[in-house]
Motif scaffolding. Sequence first.
Motif, short mmCIF file in Angstrom:
data_model
loop_
_atom_site.label_atom_id
_atom_site.label_comp_id
_atom_site.label_asym_id
_atom_site.label_seq_id
_atom_site.Cartn_x
_atom_site.Cartn_y
_atom_site.Cartn_z
N UNK A 27 96.98 16.79 -38.25
CA UNK A 27 95.78 15.99 -38.52
C UNK A 27 95.24 16.26 -39.92
N UNK A 28 95.15 17.53 -40.30
CA UNK A 28 94.65 17.83 -41.64
C UNK A 28 95.55 17.23 -42.71
N UNK A 29 96.85 17.31 -42.52
CA UNK A 29 97.79 16.73 -43.49
C UNK A 29 97.66 15.21 -43.53
N UNK A 137 92.68 16.20 -32.13
CA UNK A 137 92.84 15.24 -33.23
C UNK A 137 91.57 14.43 -33.42
N UNK A 138 91.01 13.94 -32.32
CA UNK A 138 89.79 13.13 -32.41
C UNK A 138 88.62 13.95 -32.95
N UNK A 155 91.74 6.02 -37.98
CA UNK A 155 91.24 6.35 -36.65
C UNK A 155 92.10 7.38 -35.96
N UNK A 156 91.54 8.02 -34.95
CA UNK A 156 92.25 9.08 -34.24
C UNK A 156 93.48 8.54 -33.50
N UNK A 163 101.49 11.43 -34.99
CA UNK A 163 101.80 12.80 -34.57
C UNK A 163 102.95 12.82 -33.57
N UNK A 164 102.90 11.96 -32.58
CA UNK A 164 103.96 11.92 -31.58
C UNK A 164 105.27 11.39 -32.16
#
Length: 205
Positions: A27-29, A137-138, A155-156, A163-164
């Motif tokens: 998420x940060x990346x 993540x959200x 958006x999340x 990610x998946x």
Amino acid sequence: MGFEKNVFINCPFDSDYIPLLRSILFTTLYLELIPRISQTTSSSIIRIVQIKQLIKDSKYSIHDLSRSRPLKMNDLPRMNMPYELGLDNGCIEYGGKKFKDKKILILATDKYFYQRMLSDIAGQDIENHNDDPLTIIKKIRDWISRVDDKNAYPGSNEIWLAFNQFNDDLITNLIAQHYLLTDIQEMPASDYIKFAYDWIANLKS
């Protein structure tokens, strides 16, 4: 510019936590920030010295206290995470003008437990994630959007789908390179960051 983009991540590194750690790193990346964790720094430096430097180098910090409480009978509480949160708060309070704009997100499985256990942080927001990567993540995406009103963030759900897809691609590509599945599951955070950074850069190019 490093300070403005760096995110210090204070969290457990046990095997059960790996899916949650990877959701934080990705998420940060994906938000074009730079995750900084003690696992990726030199082992020749005393750990607490590393941690203090990472805190000073980072405008943002994510502290997950979810493993501070004993997880099973006869376990002792792990106080590293609350201790590092205390160091970070001290940096903001006593570190000088540069650090007054540092932003902190506190995560926990059950936020009310930690408000009772650490009464001195009762005035700070604690976000519960219920050990769920999507929720993490959200929480991170929404927190960054709140504290940085100069940029628009995806958006999340977009981050979750990416990610998946990345994790699926990572397994497929590395197995083709003769990695064992256990090697992929247990790879150091530094490797995961490199693979994720390159994949995201290619996705967004």
